[in-house]
Design an enzyme around this catalytic site. Structure first.
Site, PDB file in Angstrom:
ATOM      1  N   HIS A 118       0.695  -1.130   0.121  1.00 55.64           N
ATOM      2  CA  HIS A 118      -0.078  -0.086   0.029  1.00 55.64           C
ATOM      3  C   HIS A 118       0.956   1.330   0.112  1.00 55.64           C
ATOM      4  CE1 HIS A 118       0.542  -0.040   4.496  1.00 55.64           C
ATOM      5  NE2 HIS A 118       0.617   1.235   4.288  1.00 55.64           N
ATOM      6  N   ASP A 148      -0.284  -7.579   1.569  1.00 56.33           N
ATOM      7  CA  ASP A 148       0.435  -6.149   1.670  1.00 56.33           C
ATOM      8  C   ASP A 148       1.838  -6.163   1.652  1.00 56.33           C
ATOM      9  OD1 ASP A 148      -0.059  -3.407   1.520  1.00 56.33           O
ATOM     10  OD2 ASP A 148      -0.191  -3.164   3.495  1.00 56.33           O
ATOM     11  N   SER A 227       4.844   2.656   7.791  1.00 58.80           N
ATOM     12  CA  SER A 227       4.462   1.577   7.107  1.00 58.80           C
ATOM     13  C   SER A 227       5.700   1.163   6.337  1.00 58.80           C
ATOM     14  CB  SER A 227       3.111   2.049   6.145  1.00 58.80           C
ATOM     15  OG  SER A 227       1.930   2.041   7.007  1.00 58.80           O
TER      16      SER A 227
END
Length: 271
Positions: A118, A148, A227
């Protein structure tokens, strides 16, 4: 009476002699040597990147030394990822540039970089900045949207690449100390620490990614930009990859999640 006067006179002479000797002595104040002995030693040890490591002095607690070691060992392997993409304003029917930011870890000397899908999803351009601030264009080599996980490739000199130490998620325990390393809000090289709050979590807010289950939950502070960064144990080994936070405001609320290292080990070779 004469004897008493003689004794007094002798005392004065001896006292004067001792005073002169004390003044001329380089050790006038005993505590000076104590202060010198407590002066911190010069930092001489260095890590693989040639950066200085802190000396083991009594000025750091064992916990602080563990924190410092994790940062010094792992930070050279963590990268900042920036993306650019085209966004459309459907009201005015205009195309506007968009940007994103995240973190990643160097996997090998060939220039492969691990991150979340993402972080780079829909990106037209991807740039990777190493810990030494050198920037390289990156190519998306492979990804698994369901888990992911994504792998990028940069053409960087091998001497500038320091692969992260990929560990295992076997034997993790709730209460175990962990470290989140990444680039929240674009502030590179940020370390936060906490504990494993729970295991085998499946956040309901990530239902659109149905395979995001059995995640590591931690209270180590994570924010936008974390992230794709590593979640580390006290040996500076990757036990997970930071993926998301549970929050209603978009900021850290003490509930973060990471993909277990064993899942990364299984999927990355396939990519």
């Amino acid at each position: 009476m004469k004897r008493q006067i003689l004794v007094c006179a002798s005392g004065v002479v001896i006292g004067a002699f001792l005073t002169a000797a004390w003044v001329s002595s380089p050790l006038q104040w005993p505590h000076e040597s104590t202060i010198q002995a407590q002066t911190p030693r010069a930092v001489s040890a260095k890590n693989d990147a040639g950066l200085p490591l802190p000396a083991s002095t009594p000025y750091f607690t064992p916990e602080e030394l563990a924190n410092i070691r994790v940062y010094e060992v792992a930070n050279v392997s963590v990268v900042n990822i920036t993306t650019s993409m085209a966004q459309y304003d459907h009201f005015f029917m205009l195309q506007t540039p968009g940007e994103g930011s995240g973190s990643g870890s160097v996997l090998d000397k060939e220039g492969h970089v691990l991150t979340n899908y993402h972080v780079v999803e829909g990106a037209e351009e991807i740039d990777v900045t190493l810990a030494n601030d050198n920037n390289f264009a990156a190519e998306l080599i492979g990804f698994d949207k369901e888990t992911d996980i994504a792998v990028l490739k940069i053409n960087a000199p091998t001497e500038q690449l320091y692969p992260i130490n990929l560990g295992t998620s076997d034997g993790l325990r709730v209460g175990q100390r962990v470290y989140a390393l990444g680039n929240p809000f674009g502030l590179d090289g940020t370390l936060t620490t906490g504990i494993i709050s729970s295991l085998n979590r499946t956040p309901s807010e990530n239902a659109r990614r149905r395979s995001l289950k059995a995640l590591i939950q931690t209270d180590a502070a994570m924010n936008p930009g974390n992230s794709g960064g590593p979640l580390l144990n006290t040996n500076a080994e990757v036990i997970g990859m930071n993926i998301a936070i549970a929050t209603k405001t978009g900021q850290n609320a003490g509930v973060g999640f990471a993909i277990p290292a064993n899942r990364i080990r299984r999927i990355v070779p396939e990519l």
